[in-house]
Design an enzyme around this catalytic site. Structure first.
Site, PDB file in Angstrom:
ATOM      1  N   TRP A 385      -5.600  -3.667  12.417  1.00 19.25           N
ATOM      2  CA  TRP A 385      -5.942  -5.095  12.462  1.00 19.25           C
ATOM      3  C   TRP A 385      -4.728  -6.004  12.543  1.00 19.25           C
ATOM      4  O   TRP A 385      -4.823  -7.155  12.897  1.00 19.25           O
ATOM      5  CB  TRP A 385      -6.722  -5.466  11.201  1.00 19.25           C
ATOM      6  CG  TRP A 385      -5.849  -5.440   9.970  1.00 19.25           C
ATOM      7  CD1 TRP A 385      -5.207  -4.360   9.461  1.00 19.25           C
ATOM      8  CD2 TRP A 385      -5.481  -6.544   9.143  1.00 19.25           C
ATOM      9  NE1 TRP A 385      -4.481  -4.703   8.346  1.00 19.25           N
ATOM     10  CE2 TRP A 385      -4.636  -6.035   8.130  1.00 19.25           C
ATOM     11  CE3 TRP A 385      -5.801  -7.899   9.154  1.00 19.25           C
ATOM     12  CZ2 TRP A 385      -4.085  -6.857   7.129  1.00 19.25           C
ATOM     13  CZ3 TRP A 385      -5.266  -8.712   8.161  1.00 19.25           C
ATOM     14  CH2 TRP A 385      -4.412  -8.181   7.163  1.00 19.25           C
ATOM     15  N   ASP A 386      -3.547  -5.496  12.172  1.00 16.28           N
ATOM     16  CA  ASP A 386      -2.409  -6.411  12.040  1.00 16.28           C
ATOM     17  C   ASP A 386      -1.934  -6.934  13.390  1.00 16.28           C
ATOM     18  O   ASP A 386      -1.301  -7.975  13.463  1.00 16.28           O
ATOM     19  CB  ASP A 386      -1.250  -5.819  11.226  1.00 16.28           C
ATOM     20  CG  ASP A 386      -1.196  -4.323  11.160  1.00 16.28           C
ATOM     21  OD1 ASP A 386      -2.248  -3.683  11.277  1.00 16.28           O
ATOM     22  OD2 ASP A 386      -0.107  -3.789  10.983  1.00 16.28           O
ATOM     23  N   GLU A 514      -5.040  -3.130  -0.389  1.00 13.02           N
ATOM     24  CA  GLU A 514      -5.591  -1.783  -0.580  1.00 13.02           C
ATOM     25  C   GLU A 514      -5.404  -1.265  -2.003  1.00 13.02           C
ATOM     26  O   GLU A 514      -5.703  -0.114  -2.280  1.00 13.02           O
ATOM     27  CB  GLU A 514      -4.966  -0.820   0.431  1.00 13.02           C
ATOM     28  CG  GLU A 514      -5.335  -1.182   1.859  1.00 13.02           C
ATOM     29  CD  GLU A 514      -4.611  -0.337   2.900  1.00 13.02           C
ATOM     30  OE1 GLU A 514      -3.576   0.275   2.551  1.00 13.02           O
ATOM     31  OE2 GLU A 514      -5.079  -0.294   4.046  1.00 13.02           O
ATOM     32  N   LYS A 626      -1.184  -4.890  -3.583  1.00 17.70           N
ATOM     33  CA  LYS A 626      -0.256  -4.412  -2.565  1.00 17.70           C
ATOM     34  C   LYS A 626       0.184  -5.611  -1.718  1.00 17.70           C
ATOM     35  O   LYS A 626       1.338  -5.788  -1.396  1.00 17.70           O
ATOM     36  CB  LYS A 626      -0.966  -3.367  -1.698  1.00 17.70           C
ATOM     37  CG  LYS A 626      -0.085  -2.603  -0.767  1.00 17.70           C
ATOM     38  CD  LYS A 626      -0.903  -1.504  -0.074  1.00 17.70           C
ATOM     39  CE  LYS A 626      -0.088  -0.754   0.964  1.00 17.70           C
ATOM     40  NZ  LYS A 626      -0.959  -0.055   1.931  1.00 17.70           N
ATOM     41  N   GLN A 627      -0.786  -6.411  -1.365  1.00 14.44           N
ATOM     42  CA  GLN A 627      -0.512  -7.693  -0.735  1.00 14.44           C
ATOM     43  C   GLN A 627      -1.608  -8.626  -1.223  1.00 14.44           C
ATOM     44  O   GLN A 627      -2.706  -8.183  -1.536  1.00 14.44           O
ATOM     45  CB  GLN A 627      -0.511  -7.593   0.783  1.00 14.44           C
ATOM     46  CG  GLN A 627      -1.843  -7.166   1.369  1.00 14.44           C
ATOM     47  CD  GLN A 627      -1.776  -6.924   2.870  1.00 14.44           C
ATOM     48  OE1 GLN A 627      -1.891  -5.803   3.339  1.00 14.44           O
ATOM     49  NE2 GLN A 627      -1.574  -7.990   3.609  1.00 14.44           N
TER      50      GLN A 627
END
Lengths: 794, 794
Positions: A385-386, A514, A626-627
């Site tokens: 997706w990035d 995640e 994680k983010q």
């Protein structure tokens, strides 16, 4: 977030600052993996890692062709219904980089060689890399060796390698063995140790095959072409049945006497040039290389294409190919350059990142951009997706045709995504979390298939592209069809709560963070799904009104009913976005605020990234990110949050964010800038800017973090300049950190060239082409034409 | 729950009712898999599936030895830290069941044979099975063939097979080939098709090896022992290094002339008896068989053990072995029989289930009881939590020594469980979700490792055992140590909420209901963890007070500190048990009430079990249960809920429960009885009672559902009689469904034999041994002695 040393970690005596090049002044085998990546050449189709021409020692001898992959059945240790079945791994294709040098029959081996001089560089302007060295041979003779590489940004299938040898002192027999080597498992070459971790334990590294992948199908040698003849090899992948052909031809220029012998085997072709070299008489070998691949066209046909490509390249000639490369880059920089006034180190780093985006996207031709583009095998060469969330927005303003191709790539994947949705018992389309061929390849659904949000990131990329280009042809066809099927999935996936408020909920999904998985009402997902539903509603209704024919075609293709669009709108309006009154923040998901705090104080640096040191269950039950995906939601859909809420959310989530994801730093930078923390924004920006150049995540050896490169652009344009492009109008909210005097960047918008200069809390927006360009100024829209400038003060 | 046809699905012309035997009157190859299981012999160590003596066609030719397993590295398609590494699979060992018959050189093949008579039965009283048939050979001669099998419930390593052939009409050459065959992959025999599903898609089936597992290590033949000599074969598993030896010896009795030849190869030993048979002159071959296994003792030493075992068995003789078997069963039934007045079909089914529990547990000798005991390879022969939750409570009242051995088995696993806890970043011990050798073997953590509740089920089994036996020696050593380490885990795993109420929460766990996974505050888990913490507190404090020496030893073994015990108590007292005021129920977990309802109306029968038809993500996001774990919590910890809440919970969860788990029906039966729904309790009881006999889950072919057999007992004793044994006193709340006149059952409690007769809402409790036995009557405790009866009216 863990703040890692960045620019200061780069040894400047080896990597001096240069605003238009990355330069290395001495060889060190310890960071070969990293430099192989940093100096790699690519055009979005062909990628060559910066391995020495001599072969031998390497982290990975890598040549990759976008989308060229092998498949394998995924064996789940414990399987279940609709788990991903088809593993897909990009193939390391036959290596044409090899030009091995022998003087007096002694090989040049970089690690042992006695070097009087060494320099390697890749130029962001010429699009070529070179390495130059002076070797004092074991016999004491000094030899100047210059090798140059270019992968054409103009001609998808063309690479040019030049190799120049000049004896400086004495005469000597010189041998150059130019090869095309099919490495089946790398066992024929030395490898430096992988930096880290148990085999197979790092999901970010590429799968290693324990079998032959490429079956030899064709060997050709036409001795009359060039010097040593033209050689073509063809192969087919065992499982995926994809085919490849590759070819080389040489042009030799020298005053010395020489002869050449060519041998062609199934896995190795070589043309061995033997030269009776005299001092100061240069030997220049130009090696034209080409690759062609397909899903199944027979190797002989691909071989014919190779031969035609090389014919054309040779008749065009090196000088013209070089000139075309420079012209392409001139235009690229003209549309996209970012100039950092007075900070050459940052200037170099910014341009390196933008150059990576060029090398990743120039010639994808309706393939995607994988996580590492064509610079390494990391993440198996999968598309995620990035690309849509981090790369397409940049390309939309820099190289809209490249952006369009990437979106068409997703459009062509729609049938696979429809099948996947149905396997997951849903209507509409569900894009695979990771894939090359369109099928889901994520073997761990909790951090894979459950990331339904990939649908919305594709919708987001379409919106970026539409804002930047106003390409209504695309919107009427590819855009509309993707939006229908993605919106359908959201409406079917979610449901209306039974409780009094009848809000719309989406359960059992994983957001970009995640470090929690399979949660309910992930805020990022709900915000993005709402956007996707609304954007689909808007686009489809507009299409129905303005292009009845296109609308009818869409109805035929998708079975769309009008009532569906109303249902999307209703779901969007009822979308549940949790808000905690007490904290004044949006909880990341239904349970996040109830999780146990992570003991950051007692987590030593060596325990990051957490995913490599703790069982997922341990991570999932803690408040640790994680983010920060609420923060990402604010960056992508800022309008959905008041400024006050954006700041509160940032204040809450930032301390919980490890930044273990390379996608984190750039977003935290933008959000910090928005929240009024310029110093923190600058820190995060540096984390993003030097992520690969200082190897802050320890895995640049596996390839460039391409999405982060897009994030560097976004951190400047969206973060420091505060640019957005809503409602058909550019707007800015400049907030440049104080360590920079000014930043100037270029955009292409609706075909107009725009230059923006930011300094502190002010900026100038100038139209370089005919205009008009609408710009928001003090709440009004100003339409500006060629040469006009508006001055904005935040 | 899906109500499946039970008794009515059993074809009574083939399986007539008999209160002490399971009988089959004709052969049908279509249900071979099921009957192989239903008629299997076993003693908790050796298990032989009821394959025909002739070999050839089978669902699985199975001989299993408890705990004898091969290991293999688990390859995770996408791995992560501390994922299970060691796959473990019970090995199908060399088959001694084979006694192949040839008359006039024509083989007896069951499927094709022209049979005048056929009967097969297994007797719950003699502990033997037999098959008798009259075969009309292709030459038209009638031959009576009777084969008998017994696996000794007294002698762990002894099996006796008898084979009797009598020609009824004419003389003929008769050959009996008695074999010991090491099937490495079953390819040497015919298999009937597995009932179901794609290969590897059903996680409940056994792994199939694609390589040799057993390496031949030894072949012995002593021709002087018995007739044809004694043969011993020895092997070692490739990976686990476990060793096995097996041996046979024959005794032949006949008036006919005969000879024998024995051949011994690595994978096949056979003694071929050739008999010149005359009519009406019986030929009786008795085959003594033994198996010995070990973790690594060399095969020759195991072979010596085999030889000694057979020596002893032969000198004991068949008649004495048979008599010991019957005596053992007499005692077993004396302690545990359940008599159903006036319903022979149910009587037969109940005894079959109780007999399975005997065959599963008689000689485990500090191995566990796997999900299928030794009747099949299902679930790879792994031990799960259900032994402790479903089987040990029964054994505690029927065969307390067997219960004690099972608990000691868990105690010996403590070191592995400590290591596992530490891999999961926790203190204390975490028992593996599925294992043979003590290491976690669950390759899917969400429905595996995340089931931390296995710790509490072991504590629960200890409590059952203590209540039934008052074995304070066990409690002071094994019991206390397990309780310390399991309580430690809970206290470390959970945490105190930051919110005002400072409740104690346990997040990121999976309850027994695997249709939601990795949830927060799973009610079952929290209830059972609270019990575990409290029970540990009680036992340890009592130990400190009453047995200072034992307490000191415990402190040395575990590093226990007094303050820890206080912390457990505090955590237990603060344990969060969610309650929804509006619905008046306990939500299954933090999010359960917010999930989307499952569309039961549009789920056809063929889509069950859901786990074989829907991706886990689809199941997880819906309100649908595999088994109702709140209900289970109420059954195991009834005191934690008021009657009103128990009924409300039952009313709420029962309609959401698919019963896809074989562990579900018996619990729903108990809870329905408790909630005042006798008819529903009866329906669920029948689901449980006939689960294997009517193959209601379609996978009895893979082995007996042993836990369910324990559940049948519990449904009668805990459900219909409403028995509990809290606070040192038996109590009853009789509520027998109206279709039964009365049920009488026996118990062994604190060494005392007790008989309970339930009829409607009344029951009589009689002490058959010396007493005293405390019984609660109208709120008081009555202590009753030999021959005394109390009458209880609910």
């Amino acid at each position: 977030m863990k703040i890692r040393p960045t620019a200061s970690a780069i040894p400047r005596h080896r990597f001096p600052v240069d605003p238009w090049r990355l330069v290395e002044t001495s060889f060190d085998h310890h960071d070969m993996g990293t430099t192989e990546t940093l100096f790699a050449n690519g055009n979005g189709y062909i990628g060559m890692r910066a391995n020495p021409s001599e072969g031998r020692e390497a982290y990975t001898h890598g040549t990759y062709l976008n989308g060229f992959h092998e498949t394998w059945p995924i064996h789940h240790a414990e399987s279940a219904v609709a788990f991903a079945k088809t593993g897909q791994t990009i193939v390391n294709v036959p290596d044409a980089k090899l030009l091995k040098l022998y003087v007096d029959d002694e090989p040049l081996l970089l690690r042992e060689a006695d070097l009087d001089f060494y320099e390697r560089a890749i130029s962001f302007r010429s699009g070529r890399s070179y390495r130059e060295l002076i070797w004092r041979t074991p016999a004491g003779k000094r030899v100047k060796v210059r090798s140059e590489r270019m992968i054409s940004l103009v001609h998808r299938h063309v690479a040019v390698l030049r190799f120049e040898v000049t004896l400086l002192d004495d005469s000597a027999p010189v041998v150059v063995s130019s090869q095309l080597l099919n490495r089946q498992d790398g066992e024929d070459e030395y490898h430096v140790k992988s930096a880290a971790l148990g085999e197979g334990m790092d999901p970010r590294q590429a799968r290693k095959f324990d079998r032959r992948v490429l079956v030899p199908k064709l060997q050709r040698h036409d001795p009359d072409l060039g010097q040593g003849g033209e050689v073509t090899l063809g192969y087919q992948c065992v499982n995926s049945r994809m085919t490849i052909a590759c070819a080389y031809r040489h042009q030799l220029e020298t005053a010395n006497a020489w002869e050449v012998e060519t041998e062609v085997d199934e896995d190795l072709a070589k043309s061995v040039f033997t030269i009776r070299a005299e001092p100061e008489a240069p030997i220049t070998i130009t090696k034209f290389v080409t690759y062609h691949t397909s899903r199944g066209i027979p190797a002989p046909e691909l071989a014919d294409r190779c031969n035609r490509t090389i014919d054309r390249a040779c008749s065009t000639g090196v000088a013209a190919l070089y000139a075309e490369q420079e012209a392409w880059l001139d235009e690229y920089w003209d549309h996209s350059d970012i100039v950092i006034e007075g900070d050459d180190a940052a200037q170099q780093a910014v341009r390196w990142n933008l150059f990576q985006l060029a090398q990743a996207s120039a010639r994808t031709h309706e393939q995607g951009v994988s996580a590492k583009a064509v610079t390494g095998g990391g993440y198996d060469g999968h598309y995620f997706w990035d690309t849509e969330a981090y790369v397409v927005p940049f390309l939309s303003y820099a190289n809209p045709e490249a952006a369009r191709k990437l979106l068409r790539f997703r459009w062509k994947m729609l049938d696979d995504a429809r099948v996947r949705a149905s396997e997951l018992s849903q209507r509409g389309a569900l894009y695979p979390w990771r894939t090359i061929n369109g099928e889901e390849a994520s073997a761990y659904y909790a951090a894979g298939t459950a990331q339904y949000h990939i649908n919305a990131s594709i919708a987001y990329a379409i919106e970026s592209y539409e804002s930047a280009t106003d390409d209504q042809d695309f919107m009427a066809q590819e855009g509309a069809e993707i939006l229908v099927e993605t919106a359908r999935l959201w409406e079917d996936l979610g449901f209306y709560s039974n409780h009094g408020d009848r809000t719309f909920h989406i359960h059992g999904v994983t957001g970009p963070d995640e470090y929690t998985t399979v949660v309910n009402d992930n805020l990022y997902t709900n915000v993005m799904a709402r956007f996707n539903l609304r954007y689909a509603t808007t686009v489809i209704r507009r299409l129905r009104q303005q292009s009845p024919e296109a609308y009818q075609a869409l109805v035929r293709n998708t079975g769309l009913e009008e009532i569906e669009v109303d249902r999307w709108e209703r779901a969007a309006d009822a979308m549940f976005l949790a808000y905690d009154e007490e904290l004044g923040i949006n909880p990341q998901d239904a349970d996040f605020l109830d999780l146990k705090p992570w003991d950051f104080a007692n987590t030593p640096s060596a325990k990051y990234p957490l995913l490599l040191h703790f069982h997922p269950l341990v991570i999932y039950r803690h408040q640790v990110l994680k983010q920060a995906d609420v923060v990402l939601a604010m960056v992508l859909r800022g309008n959905a949050f008041t400024r006050d809420k954006r700041r509160r959310n940032f204040d809450y989530y930032d301390p919980l964010t490890t930044g273990d994801s390379s996608l984190s730093a750039c977003i935290q930078s933008i959000a910090a800038a928005d929240a009024g923390y310029p110093d923190l924004a600058a820190d995060y920006f540096n984390q993003s800017l030097y992520l690969d150049l200082a190897d802050t995540h320890g895995n640049t050896a596996d390839g460039v973090h391409v999405a982060n490169a897009g994030g560097v652009w976004a951190a400047i344009v969206r973060g420091f300049a505060g640019m957005n492009d809503h409602d058909g109008c550019l707007a800015f909210e400049p907030r440049l950190p104080s360590f920079w005097h000014s930043v100037r960047f270029r955009l292409l918008r609706h075909g107009q060239r725009v230059e923006v200069t930011v300094s502190g809390n002010e900026c100038d927006v100038t139209v370089l082409s005919d205009g008009p360009v609408p710009v928001r100024l003090d709440g009004d829209v100003r339409t500006i034409g060629r040469g006009e400038t508006v001055h904005i003060r935040a």
